[in-house]
Design an enzyme around this catalytic site. Structure first.
Site, PDB file in Angstrom:
ATOM      1  N   CYS A   8       0.865  -1.182   0.000  1.00 47.63           N
ATOM      2  CA  CYS A   8       0.000   0.000   0.000  1.00 47.63           C
ATOM      3  C   CYS A   8       0.901   1.232   0.000  1.00 47.63           C
ATOM      4  O   CYS A   8       2.090   1.129  -0.312  1.00 47.63           O
ATOM      5  CB  CYS A   8      -0.984  -0.015   1.165  1.00 47.63           C
ATOM      6  N   ASN A  11       2.385   1.520   4.304  1.00 45.52           N
ATOM      7  CA  ASN A  11       2.641   0.256   4.969  1.00 45.52           C
ATOM      8  C   ASN A  11       2.312   0.306   6.462  1.00 45.52           C
ATOM      9  O   ASN A  11       2.993  -0.304   7.273  1.00 45.52           O
ATOM     10  CB  ASN A  11       4.088  -0.201   4.731  1.00 45.52           C
ATOM     11  N   CYS A  13      -1.433   0.608   7.289  1.00 46.82           N
ATOM     12  CA  CYS A  13      -2.861   0.276   7.410  1.00 46.82           C
ATOM     13  C   CYS A  13      -3.224  -0.967   6.610  1.00 46.82           C
ATOM     14  O   CYS A  13      -3.349  -2.049   7.166  1.00 46.82           O
ATOM     15  CB  CYS A  13      -3.733   1.443   6.948  1.00 46.82           C
ATOM     16  N   ARG A  14      -3.377  -0.800   5.313  1.00 45.43           N
ATOM     17  CA  ARG A  14      -3.920  -1.870   4.479  1.00 45.43           C
ATOM     18  C   ARG A  14      -2.972  -3.055   4.301  1.00 45.43           C
ATOM     19  O   ARG A  14      -3.382  -4.206   4.482  1.00 45.43           O
ATOM     20  CB  ARG A  14      -4.332  -1.312   3.115  1.00 45.43           C
ATOM     21  N   SER A  15      -1.739  -2.791   3.907  1.00 48.51           N
ATOM     22  CA  SER A  15      -0.853  -3.928   3.621  1.00 48.51           C
ATOM     23  C   SER A  15      -0.466  -4.723   4.870  1.00 48.51           C
ATOM     24  O   SER A  15      -0.437  -5.960   4.809  1.00 48.51           O
ATOM     25  CB  SER A  15       0.362  -3.501   2.804  1.00 48.51           C
ATOM     26  N   ASP A 125      -8.207   3.431   1.368  1.00 49.89           N
ATOM     27  CA  ASP A 125      -7.293   3.795   2.446  1.00 49.89           C
ATOM     28  C   ASP A 125      -8.118   4.322   3.623  1.00 49.89           C
ATOM     29  O   ASP A 125      -8.780   5.344   3.506  1.00 49.89           O
ATOM     30  CB  ASP A 125      -6.324   4.869   1.964  1.00 49.89           C
TER      31      ASP A 125
END
Length: 161
Positions: A8, A11, A13-15, A125
Site C-alpha cells: 500500500c 505500509n 494500514c492496508r498492507s 485507504d
C-alpha cells in the site's frame, strides 16, 4: 516456499492488515513453513513504524496480531524475491508497474482481483476516516485473502505438498 508481498502507500494500514490476515489463514492450515508473507509501502513516510493503532485494534478484535510488523518501503528487488506482489489499490499498482523489472509483471496484481465477488478493484485507504473504515478494510482483505489461498493451493499446490 511461496512468497507473498502486500503493498500500500505507507505500509501502516492496508498492507500490514493483509499480511496479518493471510498469516492467520496460513497458520490455520499449518503452512507457515511453505508460505512467507511480508508487506511494504510505495512511500517512505512510516519506515520502521508499527501499524496504525486503529488497524492493529481492529485486527486484534478478530484475533489477528499486527504488533510485530514494521513498515518498510518496497524495492525493485522485491520483484525478484516474491512470487506475488499485490497492490492494495490502482495508484500503488501503477507505481509498482513503473518500477517492475522487465519479465516480472506477471507477479504484480491488484489484491482484490482475488475477491471478484466484491466488485471493487481497490481497497480504500482508511487512514483519514473513522474505525468503520478499518473494519471495512478487514472485511475486504479477508475475502481477498481467502481467494488468494485458493489460488496458491490450486495453481501452486504441488510445491506445498
Amino acid at each position: 516456499m511461496i512468497k507473498v508481498l502486500f503493498v500500500c502507500m505507507g505500509n501502516i494500514c492496508r498492507s500490514p492488515t493483509a499480511q496479518g490476515v493471510l498469516a492467520k489463514l496460513v497458520e490455520e492450515r499449518g503452512l507457515e513453513d511453505r508460505i512467507s508473507i511480508d508487506s511494504a509501502g510505495t512511500h517512505a513516510y512510516h519506515i520502521g513504524e508499527a501499524p496504525d493503532a486503529r488497524s492493529a485494534r481492529a485486527a486484534a478484535e478478530r484475533g489477528i496480531d499486527l504488533s510485530r510488523l514494521r513498515a518498510r518501503q518496497v524495492t525493485v528487488q522485491d520483484f525478484h524475491q516474491f512470487d506475488y506482489v499485490l497492490a492494495m489499490d490502482s495508484d500503488n499498482f501503477n507505481y509498482l508497474a513503473g518500477i517492475c523489472p522487465q519479465g516480472y509483471d506477471a507477479k504484480l496484481r491488484l489484491f482484490l482481483s482475488f475477491a471478484p465477488q466484491l466488485e471493487f478493484s481497490d481497497v480504500p485507504d482508511p487512514y483519514y476516516g473513522g474505525i468503520t473504515g478499518f473494519e471495512r478494510v478487514l472485511d475486504m482483505v479477508d475475502a481477498a485473502a481467502h481467494g488468494l489461498m485458493e489460488d496458491i493451493t490450486a495453481n501452486l499446490g504441488q510445491t506445498l505438498r
